[in-house]
Design a protein around this motif. Structure first.
Motif, short mmCIF file in Angstrom:
data_model
loop_
_atom_site.label_atom_id
_atom_site.label_comp_id
_atom_site.label_asym_id
_atom_site.label_seq_id
_atom_site.Cartn_x
_atom_site.Cartn_y
_atom_site.Cartn_z
N LEU A 202 -12.14 69.98 -0.57
CA LEU A 202 -12.45 70.28 -1.96
C LEU A 202 -11.31 69.77 -2.84
O LEU A 202 -10.14 70.09 -2.60
CB LEU A 202 -12.62 71.79 -2.16
N VAL A 203 -11.64 68.96 -3.83
CA VAL A 203 -10.64 68.53 -4.79
C VAL A 203 -10.26 69.73 -5.64
O VAL A 203 -11.09 70.24 -6.40
CB VAL A 203 -11.17 67.38 -5.67
N THR A 204 -9.04 70.21 -5.51
CA THR A 204 -8.62 71.41 -6.24
C THR A 204 -8.03 71.09 -7.60
O THR A 204 -8.10 71.91 -8.52
CB THR A 204 -7.59 72.21 -5.42
N ASP A 205 -7.45 69.89 -7.73
CA ASP A 205 -6.82 69.52 -8.99
C ASP A 205 -6.98 68.02 -9.21
O ASP A 205 -7.00 67.23 -8.26
CB ASP A 205 -5.33 69.86 -8.98
N GLY A 206 -7.04 67.64 -10.50
CA GLY A 206 -7.00 66.24 -10.85
C GLY A 206 -8.28 65.47 -10.57
O GLY A 206 -9.33 66.03 -10.26
N THR A 207 -8.15 64.15 -10.63
CA THR A 207 -9.26 63.23 -10.42
C THR A 207 -8.78 62.12 -9.50
O THR A 207 -7.63 61.70 -9.57
CB THR A 207 -9.73 62.63 -11.76
N VAL A 208 -9.68 61.66 -8.62
CA VAL A 208 -9.32 60.57 -7.70
C VAL A 208 -10.37 59.48 -7.79
O VAL A 208 -11.56 59.76 -7.98
CB VAL A 208 -9.19 61.10 -6.25
N ARG A 209 -9.90 58.25 -7.65
CA ARG A 209 -10.80 57.09 -7.72
C ARG A 209 -10.44 56.13 -6.59
O ARG A 209 -9.29 56.11 -6.12
CB ARG A 209 -10.65 56.36 -9.05
N PRO A 210 -11.39 55.31 -6.14
CA PRO A 210 -11.05 54.28 -5.15
C PRO A 210 -9.92 53.40 -5.66
O PRO A 210 -9.90 53.01 -6.83
CB PRO A 210 -12.36 53.50 -4.98
N GLY A 211 -8.97 53.10 -4.79
CA GLY A 211 -7.82 52.29 -5.17
C GLY A 211 -6.61 53.11 -5.56
O GLY A 211 -5.50 52.56 -5.63
N ASP A 212 -6.79 54.42 -5.81
CA ASP A 212 -5.64 55.26 -6.19
C ASP A 212 -4.66 55.38 -5.03
O ASP A 212 -5.06 55.55 -3.87
CB ASP A 212 -6.11 56.66 -6.59
N ALA A 213 -3.38 55.32 -5.34
CA ALA A 213 -2.33 55.53 -4.33
C ALA A 213 -2.21 57.02 -4.05
O ALA A 213 -2.14 57.83 -4.98
CB ALA A 213 -1.01 54.97 -4.82
N VAL A 214 -2.20 57.37 -2.76
CA VAL A 214 -2.12 58.78 -2.38
C VAL A 214 -1.03 58.95 -1.32
O VAL A 214 -0.62 58.01 -0.66
CB VAL A 214 -3.47 59.30 -1.84
N ARG A 215 -0.61 60.21 -1.18
CA ARG A 215 0.40 60.57 -0.19
C ARG A 215 -0.16 61.71 0.65
O ARG A 215 -0.71 62.67 0.11
CB ARG A 215 1.69 61.00 -0.87
N VAL A 216 -0.03 61.59 1.98
CA VAL A 216 -0.49 62.63 2.89
C VAL A 216 0.70 63.52 3.23
O VAL A 216 1.73 63.05 3.72
CB VAL A 216 -1.10 62.03 4.18
N LEU A 217 0.56 64.79 2.97
CA LEU A 217 1.65 65.75 3.21
C LEU A 217 1.23 66.76 4.26
O LEU A 217 0.05 67.10 4.38
CB LEU A 217 1.99 66.46 1.90
N PRO A 218 2.19 67.24 5.12
CA PRO A 218 3.63 67.16 4.93
C PRO A 218 4.31 65.90 5.47
O PRO A 218 5.52 65.76 5.33
CB PRO A 218 4.13 68.39 5.70
N SER A 219 3.59 64.99 6.11
CA SER A 219 4.24 63.83 6.72
C SER A 219 4.87 62.90 5.68
O SER A 219 5.88 62.24 5.95
CB SER A 219 3.24 63.05 7.57
N GLY A 220 4.27 62.80 4.50
CA GLY A 220 4.79 61.92 3.45
C GLY A 220 4.27 60.50 3.52
O GLY A 220 4.66 59.66 2.70
N ARG A 221 3.39 60.19 4.49
CA ARG A 221 2.85 58.83 4.62
C ARG A 221 1.99 58.49 3.39
O ARG A 221 1.27 59.34 2.87
CB ARG A 221 2.01 58.72 5.89
N THR A 222 2.06 57.22 2.96
CA THR A 222 1.30 56.80 1.79
C THR A 222 0.19 55.83 2.18
O THR A 222 0.26 55.13 3.20
CB THR A 222 2.22 56.12 0.76
N SER A 223 -0.84 55.80 1.35
CA SER A 223 -1.95 54.87 1.52
C SER A 223 -2.69 54.81 0.19
O SER A 223 -2.15 55.23 -0.84
CB SER A 223 -2.88 55.33 2.66
N SER A 224 -3.90 54.29 0.20
CA SER A 224 -4.73 54.29 -1.00
C SER A 224 -6.16 54.65 -0.62
O SER A 224 -6.58 54.46 0.52
CB SER A 224 -4.69 52.92 -1.69
#
Length: 631
Positions: free
Chosen positions: A264-286
């Motif tokens: 469930l998206v709890t906050d904000g808005t996300v779109r294809p191509g957006d840069a994201v970070r996976v926590l707690p590992s801190g790895r980034t992707s899009s």
């Protein structure tokens, strides 16, 4: 009633739903002391907003006659008090959620219990509310439970309150009574820092100022309750304006060609191509795709359940949080938090509880409270624990880092529950304030000499032999013999005995349940360090609680914790009583003595059970040694 074909009924329902599309939603909670009229008020709201079907109204009228309502008057509380136990007792003991709508807005209302015993249910209802309607019986005025509910709703992030002074008909619609109650409540609300509060004089039973303005209270010029509920601003856009957050609930992998992360998206808005970070590992992707059952979306906003696919193969599982790469939440394992205790048994500082925050579940230990809050005076009082319905501030440590935000910023990543590991009962609710500085500044140091190399040097496998049983069971005697036998076999050992530890490491602890928990926590940490040194650690402690023995087991590597239950019946242990402790406990000279006035929880599946009524201490020691050396 005239017959209507099913197609006409379906059409009417479809029209009913379409008419409500596009309306915003207000979630609110009703709370107050016992018999302040919460259920009656909700029933009146449903009735006045025409949310009752004909068959419901007929049943309600019949039920009202059955319970003794006079004349043709309706007992509106019966619409909400659905549980049989509630109808029998005349009180609400569960959270009842009801949906209704008016021309201006949709509503979800939570009718929560008034009795202090059910504060836990009230906390549940307030945790998702935008507004709180706090009822006060005009005859009784502001009570302790009124202040408790106002404090809790404010604590749980409810920023708008309605003070509904109910049963005005029973005080002759007296403005002086209303003004006095409003003045007393306003003074308390100011002290707790509560936000907007609107006071409305009502009679839920007769409908005064609920949906229609009361002719009997011409002195009141404010809105009716429904008018206020329809027009009060809702912070619906607050979550949408925050950085993107999505706790991962499920890794969706139906086959090798697809791997997505659902939540469930709890906050904000996300779109294809957006840069994201996976926590707690801190790895980034899009973000590659936003997948739903009905097809891919160009964007997903707060409140939408979706499946995200990422451009890169990153390690991500349930409990992780996918967040905006440029503005991620924090990660830590030690916090300050407000705790609301909900269990009959008091909080045991140092005990391991399950902590559930969003989709994350970890083991957590709550330290002794810094203070508890007196909801009447708002004083901060000294406390060693929290009792049922107690509210306090304490430090919390988790067994691994979790993703969080302060509760003031995010209910989803700042609010948690505590669950008893033995019973799976929810025992507390918490609100995170901030991470402790030591959680960020203290890091584990990687050593070149490993525990494996230390064990190899000693030519043995590290172990913890954990002897548990009643006082006088023979734990220390058998443990001492085991160490002597292992020493003769050139094993490197160390014996931690309960009495000896009490003279040094744990000399500051007594024998309350909380002190016993802390005693075992300290011993467990020492035993873990000794296994890091490659030793076979032998411990002899009553260690009466399963939860603490399991906590120590969890500290060790798999297979390194061996629980030895020295199973001696109470009568036999009392007969031996070489220290005279049972005699003192029976006479009342010695309090909190295990087996007499403090419980002992025997192991369920120990690695070894020793019945000392059937074997000698030396035979028992041989059984343990054979288990250690594998013969």
């Amino acid at each position: 009633m005239s017959y209507r074909p099913p197609a006409q009924v379906a059409s009417d329902i479809d029209g009913y739903l379409r008419a409500r599309e596009g309306k915003d939603l207000l979630r609110f909670i009703t709370c107050g002391s016992v018999d302040d009229g919460k259920s009656t008020l909700i029933g009146r709201l449903l009735y006045d907003s025409r949310q009752i079907f004909v068959d419901q109204l007929e049943r309600l009228e019949a039920d009202s006659r059955r319970v003794g309502t006079q004349g043709s008057e309706i007992d509106f509380a019966l619409l909400v008090d659905g549980l049989a136990a509630e109808r029998e007792q005349g009180i609400t003991i569960d959270v009842a959620y009801r949906f209704f709508a008016t021309e201006g807005r949709k509503f979800i209302v939570a009718d929560t219990p008034g009795h202090e015993q059910y504060t836990r249910n009230m906390v549940t209802g307030a945790s998702t509310a935008d507004l709180a309607v706090i009822l006060v019986d005009a005859r009784k005025g502001v009570l302790t439970q009124t202040r408790r509910h106002a404090y809790l709703t404010h604590l749980l992030g409810v920023r708008r309150m309605v003070l509904a002074v109910n049963k005005m008909d029973l005080v002759g619609y007296d403005q002086g009574v209303f003004d006095a109650i409003v003045g007393e409540f306003a003074a308390f609300a100011e002290r707790i820092g509560a936000g907007e509060t609107v006071a409305i004089p009502i009679s839920g039973f007769r409908g005064d100022n609920v949906a229609a303005r009361s002719e009997a209270m011409a002195w009141y010029a404010g809105p009716t309750l429904i008018e206020h509920l329809e027009t009060v601003p809702v912070d619906a856009d607050a979550a949408a304006g925050r950085p993107f957050r999505m706790p991962v609930q499920w890794v969706n992998r139906p086959d090798q060609s697809f791997r997505g992360f659902s939540g469930l998206v709890t906050d904000g808005t996300v779109r294809p191509g957006d840069a994201v970070r996976v926590l707690p590992s801190g790895r980034t992707s899009s973000v590659q795709r936003i997948v739903t059952f009905d097809g891919d979306l160009p964007q997903a906003e707060a409140g939408r359940s979706v499946t995200l696919t990422l451009k890169d193969e990153v390690d991500c599982s349930r409990g992780d949080v996918i967040a905006a790469a440029a503005a991620p939440p924090e990660v830590a394992d030690q916090f300050e938090a407000t705790i609301v205790w909900m269990a009959d048994e008091p909080l045991l500082p140092g005990r391991g509880y399950w902590l559930k925050l969003g989709t994350q579940t970890v083991t957590a230990q709550v330290q002794a409270p810094k203070y508890r809050v007196d909801v009447d005076t708002l004083e901060h009082l000294a406390a060693k624990t929290l009792e049922l319905n107690g509210i306090g501030v304490a430090n919390v440590a988790t067994d691994r880092p979790i993703v969080f935000e302060p509760y003031a910023d995010s209910r989803d990543l700042g609010g948690f529950v505590l669950i008893d590991k033995e019973t799976n009962a929810t025992v507390g609710a918490g609100l995170l304030h901030f991470a402790l500085r030591r959680a960020k500044n203290v890091h584990a140091y990687t050593l070149d000499v490993t525990r494996e190399s230390r064990a190899e040097l000693k030519n043995q496998r590290p172990l913890v032999l954990w002897f548990t049983g009643l006082s006088g069971a023979g734990k220390s005697t058998i443990a001492n013999l085991v160490e002597k036998k292992l020493r003769r076999m050139n094993r490197h050992t160390f014996l931690l005995d309960g009495d000896n530890v009490r003279h040094g490491l744990c000399r500051d602890l007594g024998f309350t349940d909380a002190d016993r928990v802390e005693n075992i926590r300290r011993v467990g940490e020492v035993a873990r360090l000794m296994t890091d040194a490659g030793l076979i650690v032998i411990t002899a402690f009553i260690s009466p609680f399963r939860a603490e023995r399991e906590m120590v087991r969890a500290l060790m590597a798999p297979g390194e914790f061996v629980e030895v239950f020295v199973d001696t019946p109470l009568a036999e242990a009392e007969r031996r009583d070489v220290k005279g402790l049972y005699r003192k406990a029976r006479s009342g000279e010695l309090r909190n003595f295990t087996g007499i006035d403090s419980p002992y929880e025997p192991p369920v599946e120990p690695e070894l059970r020793i019945d000392t009524t059937r074997v000698t201490p030396d035979e028992a020691a041989e059984m343990v040694v054979r288990l250690v050396v594998g013969e």
